[in-house]
Design a protein around this motif. Structure first.
Motif, PDB file in Angstrom:
ATOM      1  N   GLU A  96      42.771  20.016  76.465  1.00  0.00           N
ATOM      2  CA  GLU A  96      41.749  20.054  77.243  1.00  0.00           C
ATOM      3  C   GLU A  96      40.885  21.289  77.412  1.00  0.00           C
ATOM      4  N   ILE A  97      41.666  22.362  77.385  1.00  0.00           N
ATOM      5  CA  ILE A  97      41.131  23.598  76.912  1.00  0.00           C
ATOM      6  C   ILE A  97      40.258  23.725  75.908  1.00  0.00           C
ATOM      7  N   VAL A 100      36.799  21.939  76.187  1.00  0.00           N
ATOM      8  CA  VAL A 100      35.791  22.331  76.838  1.00  0.00           C
ATOM      9  C   VAL A 100      35.551  23.846  76.427  1.00  0.00           C
ATOM     10  N   GLN A 101      36.482  24.601  75.780  1.00  0.00           N
ATOM     11  CA  GLN A 101      36.180  26.058  75.527  1.00  0.00           C
ATOM     12  C   GLN A 101      35.661  26.180  74.160  1.00  0.00           C
ATOM     13  N   ARG A 179      43.100  25.968  84.401  1.00  0.00           N
ATOM     14  CA  ARG A 179      42.855  25.693  82.936  1.00  0.00           C
ATOM     15  C   ARG A 179      41.150  26.450  82.966  1.00  0.00           C
ATOM     16  N   MET A 180      40.506  26.169  83.767  1.00  0.00           N
ATOM     17  CA  MET A 180      39.192  26.722  83.809  1.00  0.00           C
ATOM     18  C   MET A 180      39.075  28.421  83.788  1.00  0.00           C
ATOM     19  N   VAL A 183      39.937  28.975  80.136  1.00  0.00           N
ATOM     20  CA  VAL A 183      38.616  28.742  79.438  1.00  0.00           C
ATOM     21  C   VAL A 183      37.557  29.821  79.577  1.00  0.00           C
ATOM     22  N   THR A 187      36.185  32.506  76.566  1.00  0.00           N
ATOM     23  CA  THR A 187      34.665  32.511  76.223  1.00  0.00           C
ATOM     24  C   THR A 187      34.423  33.850  76.199  1.00  0.00           C
ATOM     25  N   THR A 247      42.693  28.272  69.284  1.00  0.00           N
ATOM     26  CA  THR A 247      42.923  27.525  70.611  1.00  0.00           C
ATOM     27  C   THR A 247      44.262  26.945  70.563  1.00  0.00           C
ATOM     28  N   SER A 266      48.525  25.016  83.131  1.00  0.00           N
ATOM     29  CA  SER A 266      48.233  25.869  82.013  1.00  0.00           C
ATOM     30  C   SER A 266      49.128  26.151  80.925  1.00  0.00           C
ATOM     31  N   THR A 268      50.575  25.810  77.445  1.00  0.00           N
ATOM     32  CA  THR A 268      50.322  25.258  76.388  1.00  0.00           C
ATOM     33  C   THR A 268      51.458  25.274  75.303  1.00  0.00           C
TER      34      THR A 268
END
Length: 313
Positions: A96-97, A100-101, A179-180, A183, A187, A247, A266, A268
């Motif tokens: 998911e990360i 999006v990322q 999680r955001m 991201v 970023t 990632t 979160s 990983t």
């Protein structure tokens, strides 16, 4: 009458010739061995610190236990992976990360590079340095900094949201927003790095192509899609593959920022590997996770290169 015998003259050619031949052979052998002698330190270092750990960890993935209790386990660790819900949770979080990322970061990097290359010509070096600065910031320092910025009560990000009339966000306490937050950190940290790579690619595109397109009436969007993107295809492939690999190996940012929480939201794959290896000392299972991750990285990299790489003509 006395006869004086005269000794025959000896021609000293055979022995020096053999010595010259022997010397030339020795010199050739030394010249042939010189490259290997120069490479020896690098080869020894690679063998001790790279090749040996790789092979040893592969063998370790077929064992269980630790220390003197280590014993062979066959494929048990790999079968355990298939039935481990926490591993699949970590893999889903990582995916998911990634989804999006990586597109968000590379899109921002490309837009930043195009802006610096086309508009800010006089101050290009200053802007290039400015956007690249986050990439040289330590990952731990970045995580600690964003942990303060994203605090729910008095974090700078929530204060900014409240200033524009938006509600505060529990960045580190809600699974989705955790999680955001990861991201956001990724970023911020890597956009400038990729922008500098794109900028180098943009500066290698001949200006004649853009001038010819403008003569034909092509607008900025058309020039971007018809000239810039195809010309940057190798650079785009490089950054996509590199960002995907990075990632998938994500560890530092979520470890410092959220510790894998809340409720493993979160967590990983690399963090789960670390937990099994250095918290539970299950090195065999941790090695199996590492090789499963290596296989995943290899497959995704091959697929991306197949889809985005140059087609044979």
């Amino acid at each position: 009458m006395t006869t004086t015998a005269t000794a025959p003259a000896v021609t000293p050619t055979a022995k020096p010739a053999r010595m010259t031949l022997r010397t030339s052979r020795s010199a050739r052998r030394r010249r042939a061995a010189l490259p290997y002698l120069l490479l020896a330190p690098a080869l020894v270092t690679f063998g001790v610190f790279k090749a040996y750990p790789i092979v040893d960890s592969l063998l370790l993935s077929f064992t269980t236990g630790a220390g003197s209790a280590t014993r062979a386990a066959g494929l048990a660790n790999y079968r355990r992976l298939l039935d481990d819900p926490l591993f699949w949770t970590a893999l889903r979080n990582t995916a998911e990360i990634l989804v999006v990322q990586v597109p968000l970061m590379l899109a921002l990097a490309l837009l930043t590079a195009v802006g610096i290359n086309s508009v800010l010509v006089r101050w290009r070096a200053v802007w290039r340095l400015g956007v690249f600065m986050p990439a040289v910031t330590g990952l731990v320092a970045t995580g600690v900094m964003f942990a303060f910025l994203l605090r729910t009560d008095d974090g700078a990000v929530n204060r900014l949201l409240e200033t524009v009339g938006l509600p505060a966000v529990d960045w580190l306490g809600q699974p989705f927003w955790a999680r955001m937050a990861v991201v956001l950190v990724l970023t911020w940290h890597y956009t400038g790095y990729n922008a500098v790579i794109y900028l180098a690619g943009l500066q290698g595109i001949p200006k004649d192509l853009y001038e010819a397109a403008m003569v034909d009436g092509a607008g900025p969007v058309r020039r971007f899609t018809a000239i810039t993107v195809p010309a940057l295809r190798p650079v785009l492939l490089f950054t996509v593959v590199l960002s995907t690999i990075g990632t998938l190996q994500l560890f530092d940012e979520p470890y410092v920022l959220t510790g894998g929480g809340p409720d493993n939201a979160s967590l990983t794959v690399s963090m789960y590997l670390y937990q099994n290896g250095f918290r539970y000392f299950d090195f065999g299972y941790a090695s199996a996770i590492a090789y499963a991750l290596t296989l995943l990285v290899s497959v995704l990299g091959a697929v991306q290169m197949r889809l985005m790489g140059e087609k044979d003509r």
